[in-house]
Design a protein around this motif. Sequence first.
Motif, PDB file in Angstrom:
ATOM      1  N   GLU A   1      -2.269  -3.809  -1.917  1.00  0.00           N
ATOM      2  CA  GLU A   1      -2.861  -3.321  -0.792  1.00  0.00           C
ATOM      3  C   GLU A   1      -3.617  -4.080   0.181  1.00  0.00           C
ATOM      4  O   GLU A   1      -3.785  -5.420  -0.334  1.00  0.00           O
ATOM      5  CB  GLU A   1      -3.786  -2.181  -1.436  1.00  0.00           C
TER       6      GLU A   1
ATOM      7  N   THR B   1      -1.530   2.857   0.187  1.00  0.00           N
ATOM      8  CA  THR B   1      -0.466   3.230   0.139  1.00  0.00           C
ATOM      9  C   THR B   1       0.189   3.743  -0.894  1.00  0.00           C
ATOM     10  O   THR B   1       0.757   4.633  -1.111  1.00  0.00           O
ATOM     11  CB  THR B   1       0.648   2.562   0.979  1.00  0.00           C
TER      12      THR B   1
ATOM     13  N   SER C   1       2.583   2.234  -2.657  1.00  0.00           N
ATOM     14  CA  SER C   1       3.970   1.933  -2.565  1.00  0.00           C
ATOM     15  C   SER C   1       4.555   1.088  -3.269  1.00  0.00           C
ATOM     16  O   SER C   1       3.822  -0.149  -3.272  1.00  0.00           O
ATOM     17  CB  SER C   1       4.447   1.789  -1.093  1.00  0.00           C
TER      18      SER C   1
END
Length: 336
Positions: free
Chosen positions: A161, A168, A170
């Motif tokens: 991050e 996010t 992800s």
Amino acid sequence: MRKSLLTTGIAAVAVLALAGCSSSAPDETADETTEWPSSITLSLVPSVEGEDLAQALDPLTTYLSENLDIEVKGVVASDYAATVEALGTDQAQVIITDAGSLYNATERYDAELILRDVRFGATSYASVAYTNNPDKYCEDEPVMSTYAASGIELSYCNGIEEAAADATGSGPAGIEALGEISDGTKVALQAATSPAGYQYPVVAMREQGVDTDAGITQVPVEGNNNAVLAVYNGDAEVSFAYWDARTTVTEEAPDIAEKVVAFAYTEMIPNGGVAVTSTLPDDLVAELTELLDGYADSSEEAASVMFDLVGLSDWTSETAPDEITRYGEILAEFSN
């Protein structure tokens, strides 16, 4: 005549659907006459229980019935696997279920995946690797990013991050750091049926050369909050939970961002969704899909019903079937 979707607000959390006799007028523009069934049944596992269930289902079934101009019924399944069997035996033609059951329905019964679940803007989520030993697992200093869903700042390292930005969640990201898990390390893992707490983490560790059977000391925990607390309390050096489970323990552990750092994300784990039997007419599937896709945005009441009934904020027609297929592959590794 069936009501046009252009003249009807879209408000339908798919809780219904049964198969019956034919009743709707055929599509005269089609090459072949395809009649609609007089009723369809939808099978799902609701978030509500007991006497609240009938009340929760009624606005959904009524909405779909009125807009499709056929009878729509809802059937409560005992668990997610039961939704697949209901579809396979034609007791239901529409199912709202989890990702593993979507995979089984498409593989075993040629079901069509029409919608994916959206929770807080996402159709999938990563399992997060947490640690109380950043010197061992972090290549850089942890940074603080904001978990936007709750506005809480949390710590992350290995570039998963950005500092002072919205996180996010992800993945995969920082996954190589799992290779630093040495023999005998205490790793908190949830039940073997948990995608975020066991399955995806075990696959990720194995791919980084970790012997998850004999090379680590497994610390069994129940629930994502306890996985985080195991690291916080020092019962384990590493744990895994969904992104970002640290927000569930901030009241009892206000310094969680200091003591528990996220250092890696696994592959993305898909949310569940909606699937239909292959026997439904294409135009019926198209209208049903549109109704359900727009339901959450149709009114504040619809959004509330949807969240209370199945714990979702929306559906999307962007189904990302490759994520469901990958989930099926990972499930196969733990089928025995």
